[in-house]
Motif scaffolding. Structure first.
Motif, PDB file in Angstrom:
ATOM      1  N   PHE A   1      -5.399  44.605  51.201  1.00  0.00           N
ATOM      2  CA  PHE A   1      -5.695  43.753  52.357  1.00  0.00           C
ATOM      3  C   PHE A   1      -5.260  44.445  53.647  1.00  0.00           C
ATOM      4  CE2 PHE A   1      -4.752  39.858  55.014  1.00  0.00           C
ATOM      5  CZ  PHE A   1      -6.086  39.533  55.198  1.00  0.00           C
ATOM      6  N   GLN A   2      -4.169  45.176  53.592  1.00  0.00           N
ATOM      7  CA  GLN A   2      -3.730  45.963  54.748  1.00  0.00           C
ATOM      8  C   GLN A   2      -4.830  46.941  55.168  1.00  0.00           C
ATOM      9  OE1 GLN A   2      -0.653  48.860  53.937  1.00  0.00           O
ATOM     10  NE2 GLN A   2       0.168  48.738  56.018  1.00  0.00           N
ATOM     11  N   THR A   3      -5.456  47.571  54.186  1.00  0.00           N
ATOM     12  CA  THR A   3      -6.553  48.503  54.460  1.00  0.00           C
ATOM     13  C   THR A   3      -7.748  47.776  55.063  1.00  0.00           C
ATOM     14  OG1 THR A   3      -5.858  49.927  52.618  1.00  0.00           O
ATOM     15  CG2 THR A   3      -8.108  50.208  53.444  1.00  0.00           C
ATOM     16  N   GLU A   4      -8.057  46.589  54.523  1.00  0.00           N
ATOM     17  CA  GLU A   4      -9.185  45.800  55.033  1.00  0.00           C
ATOM     18  C   GLU A   4      -8.968  45.395  56.487  1.00  0.00           C
ATOM     19  OE1 GLU A   4     -10.464  42.466  52.777  1.00  0.00           O
ATOM     20  OE2 GLU A   4     -10.652  43.575  50.901  1.00  0.00           O
ATOM     21  N   LEU A   5      -7.758  44.998  56.822  1.00  0.00           N
ATOM     22  CA  LEU A   5      -7.460  44.594  58.200  1.00  0.00           C
ATOM     23  C   LEU A   5      -7.648  45.777  59.151  1.00  0.00           C
ATOM     24  CD1 LEU A   5      -4.274  42.374  57.729  1.00  0.00           C
ATOM     25  CD2 LEU A   5      -6.584  41.610  58.304  1.00  0.00           C
ATOM     26  N   ALA A   6      -7.197  46.948  58.724  1.00  0.00           N
ATOM     27  CA  ALA A   6      -7.337  48.139  59.562  1.00  0.00           C
ATOM     28  C   ALA A   6      -8.812  48.455  59.793  1.00  0.00           C
ATOM     29  CB  ALA A   6      -6.631  49.327  58.909  1.00  0.00           C
ATOM     30  N   LYS A   7      -9.616  48.351  58.734  1.00  0.00           N
ATOM     31  CA  LYS A   7     -11.053  48.622  58.866  1.00  0.00           C
ATOM     32  C   LYS A   7     -11.733  47.605  59.781  1.00  0.00           C
ATOM     33  CE  LYS A   7     -11.714  50.899  54.383  1.00  0.00           C
ATOM     34  NZ  LYS A   7     -12.354  50.817  53.038  1.00  0.00           N
ATOM     35  N   ALA A   8     -11.223  46.364  59.776  1.00  0.00           N
ATOM     36  CA  ALA A   8     -11.785  45.305  60.614  1.00  0.00           C
ATOM     37  C   ALA A   8     -11.229  45.353  62.038  1.00  0.00           C
ATOM     38  CB  ALA A   8     -11.501  43.938  59.994  1.00  0.00           C
ATOM     39  N   ASN A   9     -10.406  46.370  62.321  1.00  0.00           N
ATOM     40  CA  ASN A   9      -9.816  46.545  63.654  1.00  0.00           C
ATOM     41  C   ASN A   9      -8.913  45.375  64.043  1.00  0.00           C
ATOM     42  OD1 ASN A   9      -9.575  48.401  65.765  1.00  0.00           O
ATOM     43  ND2 ASN A   9     -10.984  47.247  67.067  1.00  0.00           N
ATOM     44  N   ILE A  10      -8.239  44.815  63.035  1.00  0.00           N
ATOM     45  CA  ILE A  10      -7.259  43.748  63.274  1.00  0.00           C
ATOM     46  C   ILE A  10      -5.877  44.381  63.193  1.00  0.00           C
ATOM     47  CG2 ILE A  10      -6.301  41.568  62.427  1.00  0.00           C
ATOM     48  CD1 ILE A  10      -9.062  40.920  61.285  1.00  0.00           C
ATOM     49  N   HIS A  11      -5.192  44.456  64.333  1.00  0.00           N
ATOM     50  CA  HIS A  11      -3.952  45.225  64.407  1.00  0.00           C
ATOM     51  C   HIS A  11      -2.719  44.336  64.405  1.00  0.00           C
ATOM     52  CE1 HIS A  11      -6.446  48.700  65.147  1.00  0.00           C
ATOM     53  NE2 HIS A  11      -7.015  48.095  66.175  1.00  0.00           N
ATOM     54  N   ILE A  12      -2.634  43.451  63.452  1.00  0.00           N
ATOM     55  CA  ILE A  12      -1.469  42.572  63.360  1.00  0.00           C
ATOM     56  C   ILE A  12      -0.352  43.300  62.606  1.00  0.00           C
ATOM     57  CG2 ILE A  12      -2.363  41.493  61.242  1.00  0.00           C
ATOM     58  CD1 ILE A  12      -1.012  38.892  62.189  1.00  0.00           C
ATOM     59  N   PRO A  13       0.879  43.298  63.128  1.00  0.00           N
ATOM     60  CA  PRO A  13       1.986  43.950  62.418  1.00  0.00           C
ATOM     61  C   PRO A  13       2.240  43.254  61.077  1.00  0.00           C
ATOM     62  CG  PRO A  13       2.577  43.513  64.708  1.00  0.00           C
ATOM     63  CD  PRO A  13       1.300  42.762  64.437  1.00  0.00           C
ATOM     64  N   ILE A  14       2.485  44.065  60.045  1.00  0.00           N
ATOM     65  CA  ILE A  14       2.648  43.530  58.686  1.00  0.00           C
ATOM     66  C   ILE A  14       4.057  43.800  58.155  1.00  0.00           C
ATOM     67  CG2 ILE A  14       1.858  43.664  56.298  1.00  0.00           C
ATOM     68  CD1 ILE A  14      -0.887  44.455  57.345  1.00  0.00           C
ATOM     69  N   ILE A  15       4.654  42.755  57.585  1.00  0.00           N
ATOM     70  CA  ILE A  15       5.919  42.876  56.867  1.00  0.00           C
ATOM     71  C   ILE A  15       5.620  42.576  55.405  1.00  0.00           C
ATOM     72  CG2 ILE A  15       8.251  41.970  56.585  1.00  0.00           C
ATOM     73  CD1 ILE A  15       7.919  41.027  59.591  1.00  0.00           C
ATOM     74  N   PHE A  16       5.769  43.563  54.554  1.00  0.00           N
ATOM     75  CA  PHE A  16       5.507  43.358  53.128  1.00  0.00           C
ATOM     76  C   PHE A  16       6.748  42.819  52.440  1.00  0.00           C
ATOM     77  CE2 PHE A  16       1.959  46.364  53.683  1.00  0.00           C
ATOM     78  CZ  PHE A  16       0.985  45.707  52.950  1.00  0.00           C
ATOM     79  N   MET A  17       6.511  42.009  51.410  1.00  0.00           N
ATOM     80  CA  MET A  17       7.600  41.550  50.551  1.00  0.00           C
ATOM     81  C   MET A  17       7.116  41.598  49.111  1.00  0.00           C
ATOM     82  SD  MET A  17       7.524  37.475  51.448  1.00  0.00           S
ATOM     83  CE  MET A  17       5.981  36.546  51.370  1.00  0.00           C
ATOM     84  N   THR A  18       8.041  41.925  48.210  1.00  0.00           N
ATOM     85  CA  THR A  18       7.667  42.015  46.808  1.00  0.00           C
ATOM     86  C   THR A  18       8.882  41.855  45.914  1.00  0.00           C
ATOM     87  OG1 THR A  18       6.667  43.439  45.114  1.00  0.00           O
ATOM     88  CG2 THR A  18       7.951  44.530  46.824  1.00  0.00           C
ATOM     89  N   GLY A  19       8.630  41.354  44.730  1.00  0.00           N
ATOM     90  CA  GLY A  19       9.679  41.271  43.735  1.00  0.00           C
ATOM     91  C   GLY A  19       9.599  42.434  42.774  1.00  0.00           C
ATOM     92  N   HIS A  20       8.605  43.294  42.966  1.00  0.00           N
ATOM     93  CA  HIS A  20       8.369  44.414  42.044  1.00  0.00           C
ATOM     94  C   HIS A  20       8.158  45.709  42.825  1.00  0.00           C
ATOM     95  CE1 HIS A  20       7.641  41.220  39.080  1.00  0.00           C
ATOM     96  NE2 HIS A  20       6.868  40.662  39.995  1.00  0.00           N
ATOM     97  N   GLY A  21       8.902  45.882  43.901  1.00  0.00           N
ATOM     98  CA  GLY A  21       8.679  47.042  44.752  1.00  0.00           C
ATOM     99  C   GLY A  21       9.084  48.341  44.095  1.00  0.00           C
ATOM    100  N   ASP A  22       8.389  49.397  44.428  1.00  0.00           N
ATOM    101  CA  ASP A  22       8.789  50.721  44.007  1.00  0.00           C
ATOM    102  C   ASP A  22       8.563  51.684  45.167  1.00  0.00           C
ATOM    103  OD1 ASP A  22       5.799  51.073  41.952  1.00  0.00           O
ATOM    104  OD2 ASP A  22       6.065  51.230  44.114  1.00  0.00           O
ATOM    105  N   ILE A  23       9.095  52.861  45.061  1.00  0.00           N
ATOM    106  CA  ILE A  23       9.053  53.807  46.170  1.00  0.00           C
ATOM    107  C   ILE A  23       7.636  54.192  46.569  1.00  0.00           C
ATOM    108  CG2 ILE A  23       9.680  56.138  46.905  1.00  0.00           C
ATOM    109  CD1 ILE A  23      12.287  55.808  45.398  1.00  0.00           C
ATOM    110  N   PRO A  24       6.740  54.566  45.636  1.00  0.00           N
ATOM    111  CA  PRO A  24       5.376  54.933  46.047  1.00  0.00           C
ATOM    112  C   PRO A  24       4.660  53.807  46.788  1.00  0.00           C
ATOM    113  CG  PRO A  24       5.789  55.644  43.800  1.00  0.00           C
ATOM    114  CD  PRO A  24       6.936  54.768  44.194  1.00  0.00           C
TER     115      PRO A  24
END
Length: 219
Positions: free
Chosen positions: A78-101
């Motif tokens: 979805f982050q990629t989709e927003l960028a393609k749609a020229n929507i430049h809203i700052p994003i804060i990600f959250m996850t319970g399964h985060g990893d470095i990559p």
């Protein structure tokens, strides 16, 4: 979420900013709503990414708190989709399964932060505070550019040509020779340009041309 939050400074000055939340966990949506509303922020929550796109985004400083793992379109996609749609809203990600990559990919694509659940309430509020301030500054900069572009649009083709040559550092005599007019004519054009663009110096004109990406015409 843990900890007692401290209200972020200056977030409620002027137009009230808004935080968008996308998470398929209803309890998380409710907890974040309570957190943001407790410090005076407007909140809109969604259970999936497409729901946000179906709503109208208000023209105020805002940010998006986005879960990485979502039904259908993932947070990263979805982050990629927003960028393609020229929507430049700052994003804060959250996850319970985060990893470095995953976090590296998100940050390289412009994410403001990547928080692993459970996170402290203050940690989230600090991230939101910085994100909204960045969006507020971006909107301010865009208004300045838009205003300059509108003023530039009032110039005649000849005035635009003279402006580009002035910004390139040419003297009136050199500009006159370049475009084949009398030096006094160049002075008149410069006077009109300064008045229309609302500037008082060549330095101001140069800054505007740099802002708008105006280049000296190629021979």
């Amino acid at each position: 979420m843990t900890g007692r939050p401290t209200p972020p400074r200056d977030l409620t000055s002027g137009e009230q900013p808004i935080v968008f939340v996308i998470d398929d966990d209803e309890s998380m949506r409710r907890a974040l709503t309570n957190l943001f509303e407790s410090v005076g922020l407007r909140v809109e929550v969604f259970g999936s990414a497409p729901e946000l796109l179906q709503s109208s985004l208000p023209d105020v400083a805002s940010c998006l708190v986005l879960d990485v793992r979502l039904p259908g379109v993932s947070g990263l996609d979805f982050q990629t989709e927003l960028a393609k749609a020229n929507i430049h809203i700052p994003i804060i990600f959250m996850t319970g399964h985060g990893d470095i990559p995953m976090s590296v990919r998100a940050m390289k694509a412009g994410a403001m932060d990547f928080l692993t659940k459970p996170f402290r309430q203050q940690e989230m509020l600090d991230a939101v505070s910085m994100a909204i301030e960045r969006d507020r500054q971006r909107r301010k900069d865009e208004k300045v550019v838009s205003g300059a572009r509108a003023l530039f649009g009032t110039l005649t083709p000849r005035e635009r040509e003279v402006l580009s040559l002035v910004a390139a550092g040419l003297l009136n005599k050199q500009i006159a020779a370049e475009i084949g007019v009398a030096e006094i004519t160049v002075k008149i054009h410069r006077g009109h340009i300064m008045k229309k663009m609302g500037t008082r110096s060549v330095a101001d004109l140069v800054r505007i041309t740099e802002m708008l990406g105006i280049k000296r015409p190629q021979p």
